[in-house]
Design a protein around this motif. Structure first.
Motif, mmCIF file in Angstrom:
data_model
loop_
_atom_site.group_PDB
_atom_site.id
_atom_site.type_symbol
_atom_site.label_atom_id
_atom_site.label_comp_id
_atom_site.label_asym_id
_atom_site.label_seq_id
_atom_site.Cartn_x
_atom_site.Cartn_y
_atom_site.Cartn_z
ATOM 1 N N TYR A 1 0.839 -1.192 0.000
ATOM 2 C CA TYR A 1 0.000 0.000 0.000
ATOM 3 C C TYR A 1 0.878 1.248 0.000
ATOM 4 O O TYR A 1 1.937 1.269 0.615
ATOM 5 C CB TYR A 1 -0.861 0.053 1.263
ATOM 6 C CG TYR A 1 -1.646 -1.194 1.581
ATOM 7 C CD1 TYR A 1 -1.030 -2.339 2.069
ATOM 8 C CD2 TYR A 1 -3.032 -1.206 1.433
ATOM 9 C CE1 TYR A 1 -1.759 -3.473 2.383
ATOM 10 C CE2 TYR A 1 -3.776 -2.342 1.752
ATOM 11 C CZ TYR A 1 -3.127 -3.470 2.225
ATOM 12 O OH TYR A 1 -3.859 -4.588 2.536
ATOM 13 N N TYR B 1 0.349 5.344 1.025
ATOM 14 C CA TYR B 1 -0.459 6.395 1.609
ATOM 15 C C TYR B 1 0.371 7.677 1.596
ATOM 16 O O TYR B 1 1.592 7.643 1.506
ATOM 17 C CB TYR B 1 -0.823 6.077 3.071
ATOM 18 C CG TYR B 1 -1.856 5.002 3.267
ATOM 19 C CD1 TYR B 1 -1.486 3.658 3.237
ATOM 20 C CD2 TYR B 1 -3.181 5.315 3.511
ATOM 21 C CE1 TYR B 1 -2.442 2.656 3.437
ATOM 22 C CE2 TYR B 1 -4.139 4.323 3.720
ATOM 23 C CZ TYR B 1 -3.753 2.996 3.681
ATOM 24 O OH TYR B 1 -4.690 2.017 3.876
ATOM 25 N N GLN C 1 0.604 11.580 3.770
ATOM 26 C CA GLN C 1 0.142 12.316 4.945
ATOM 27 C C GLN C 1 0.706 13.725 4.878
ATOM 28 O O GLN C 1 1.911 13.926 5.018
ATOM 29 C CB GLN C 1 0.585 11.611 6.226
ATOM 30 C CG GLN C 1 -0.005 12.193 7.483
ATOM 31 C CD GLN C 1 0.280 11.323 8.698
ATOM 32 O OE1 GLN C 1 1.319 10.672 8.783
ATOM 33 N NE2 GLN C 1 -0.656 11.294 9.649
ATOM 34 N N GLN D 1 -2.276 16.332 8.966
ATOM 35 C CA GLN D 1 -3.470 15.676 8.439
ATOM 36 C C GLN D 1 -3.415 14.167 8.664
ATOM 37 O O GLN D 1 -2.404 13.616 9.092
ATOM 38 C CB GLN D 1 -3.599 15.963 6.932
ATOM 39 C CG GLN D 1 -3.672 17.435 6.588
ATOM 40 C CD GLN D 1 -4.887 18.099 7.210
ATOM 41 O OE1 GLN D 1 -6.014 17.605 7.105
ATOM 42 N NE2 GLN D 1 -4.661 19.228 7.863
ATOM 43 N N GLY D 2 -4.528 13.518 8.347
ATOM 44 C CA GLY D 2 -4.582 12.070 8.454
ATOM 45 C C GLY D 2 -3.958 11.398 7.242
ATOM 46 O O GLY D 2 -3.418 12.048 6.354
ATOM 47 N N LEU D 3 -4.038 10.082 7.211
ATOM 48 C CA LEU D 3 -3.464 9.312 6.112
ATOM 49 C C LEU D 3 -4.446 9.232 4.951
ATOM 50 O O LEU D 3 -5.624 8.928 5.142
ATOM 51 C CB LEU D 3 -3.122 7.892 6.572
ATOM 52 C CG LEU D 3 -1.805 7.731 7.311
ATOM 53 C CD1 LEU D 3 -1.917 8.192 8.740
ATOM 54 C CD2 LEU D 3 -1.342 6.289 7.250
ATOM 55 N N PHE E 1 -5.191 7.355 1.424
ATOM 56 C CA PHE E 1 -4.880 6.178 0.611
ATOM 57 C C PHE E 1 -4.552 6.599 -0.814
ATOM 58 O O PHE E 1 -5.236 7.432 -1.411
ATOM 59 C CB PHE E 1 -6.061 5.221 0.617
ATOM 60 C CG PHE E 1 -5.962 4.117 -0.407
ATOM 61 C CD1 PHE E 1 -6.679 4.201 -1.598
ATOM 62 C CD2 PHE E 1 -5.163 3.013 -0.182
ATOM 63 C CE1 PHE E 1 -6.599 3.206 -2.547
ATOM 64 C CE2 PHE E 1 -5.082 2.006 -1.125
ATOM 65 C CZ PHE E 1 -5.791 2.100 -2.314
ATOM 66 N N LEU F 1 3.977 7.259 2.770
ATOM 67 C CA LEU F 1 4.149 6.056 3.574
ATOM 68 C C LEU F 1 3.816 4.814 2.766
ATOM 69 O O LEU F 1 2.822 4.780 2.038
ATOM 70 C CB LEU F 1 3.238 6.114 4.802
ATOM 71 C CG LEU F 1 3.621 7.149 5.878
ATOM 72 C CD1 LEU F 1 2.424 7.507 6.729
ATOM 73 C CD2 LEU F 1 4.747 6.622 6.739
ATOM 74 N N PHE G 1 4.007 -0.658 8.480
ATOM 75 C CA PHE G 1 4.368 0.567 7.779
ATOM 76 C C PHE G 1 5.867 0.824 7.832
ATOM 77 O O PHE G 1 6.542 0.493 8.819
ATOM 78 C CB PHE G 1 3.655 1.773 8.407
ATOM 79 C CG PHE G 1 2.224 1.919 8.010
ATOM 80 C CD1 PHE G 1 1.238 1.189 8.645
ATOM 81 C CD2 PHE G 1 1.864 2.790 6.987
ATOM 82 C CE1 PHE G 1 -0.104 1.323 8.278
ATOM 83 C CE2 PHE G 1 0.537 2.938 6.616
ATOM 84 C CZ PHE G 1 -0.441 2.198 7.263
ATOM 85 N N SER H 1 8.903 3.952 7.542
ATOM 86 C CA SER H 1 9.051 5.242 8.218
ATOM 87 C C SER H 1 8.702 6.420 7.326
ATOM 88 O O SER H 1 8.634 7.556 7.794
ATOM 89 C CB SER H 1 10.475 5.403 8.741
ATOM 90 O OG SER H 1 10.750 4.400 9.705
#
Lengths: 114, 113
Positions: B33, B35, B37, B41-43, B45, B91, B104, B106
């Motif tokens: 995956y 993502y 950020q 803010q949030g993650l 997709f 990420l 995940f 770093s």
């Protein structure tokens, strides 16, 4: 959109239990509740997940209500290093096909105070 | 290493340049995956790979973004003609199978000047 609701922030005293609530009133029967946390400047870290029974591991306990519409993550003895954003996510598990992506909401910013 | 590895850890580029971000998943993990950020803010997709299946690209914000996964292992996220709003932490995560817990990396901090 995230299917969960969490308070934006919480505080906890070091050494005390931290109880983080999550509402997931539209959860489906085959969806699990997952918890992740993100410590500043790091990638998210898996904590625990469950379907309907309460779960415990070395990091935390997960209490899911009988109707499964809400849950609580419990950190039994919070330390300063537990300060992080905690994400509650519902997701179909792998045994029933699995869903592809985790949808992260805004989470709860937990601050553990000395 | 035993975890998800991302490189570079930091990337500074000029607006309009292309960048490539690399992700080495955990060995044996079939799902990968991406993502992103943005600050505070949030993650968000971006894209998901599962084995040999067609990737889920539904989160890519524009056609300037693309990703590939070669040999079911390493993945590269490419951003063409970077814009300042592309500045974020990117990420990567992998899991042993779809629906399993994610591990995940770093992240890569991308700064577009």
């Amino acid at each position: 959109d995230a299917k969960t609701t969490q308070p934006p922030s919480m505080d906890c005293a070091e050494g005390r239990a931290a109880n983080l609530p999550c509402n997931h009133s539209t959860i489906s029967g085959n969806e699990y509740v997952y918890w992740y946390r993100q410590i500043h400047s790091q990638g998210p870290q898996y904590i625990i997940h469950g379907l309907k029974n309460n779960e415990t591991n070395e990091m935390a306990s997960l209490i899911i209500t009988e109707d499964r519409k809400s849950s609580t993550l419990i950190l039994p003895h919070a330390t300063l290093r537990d300060t992080a954003v905690y994400y509650c996510i519902v997701r179909v598990g792998s045994r029933v096909g699995g869903s592809e992506k985790l949808v992260f909401g805004k989470g709860t910013k937990l601050t553990v105070n000395p | 290493g035993a975890g998800v590895s991302q490189s570079p850890s930091n990337k500074v580029t000029e607006k309009g340049k292309d960048v490539e971000l690399r992700c080495d998943p955990i060995s044996g993990h079939t799902a990968l995956y991406w993502y992103r950020q943005s600050l505070g803010q949030g993650l968000e997709f971006l894209i998901y790979f599962q084995g040999n299946s067609a990737p889920d690209k539904s989160g890519l914000p524009s056609d300037r973004f693309s990703a590939e996964r070669t040999g079911g292992s390493v993945s590269t996220l490419t951003i063409q003609r970077t814009q300042q709003e592309d500045s974020a932490v990117y990420l990567c995560a992998s899991s042993i199978d779809r629906g399993e817990k994610l591990f995940f990396g770093s992240g890569t901090q991308l700064s577009v000047l």
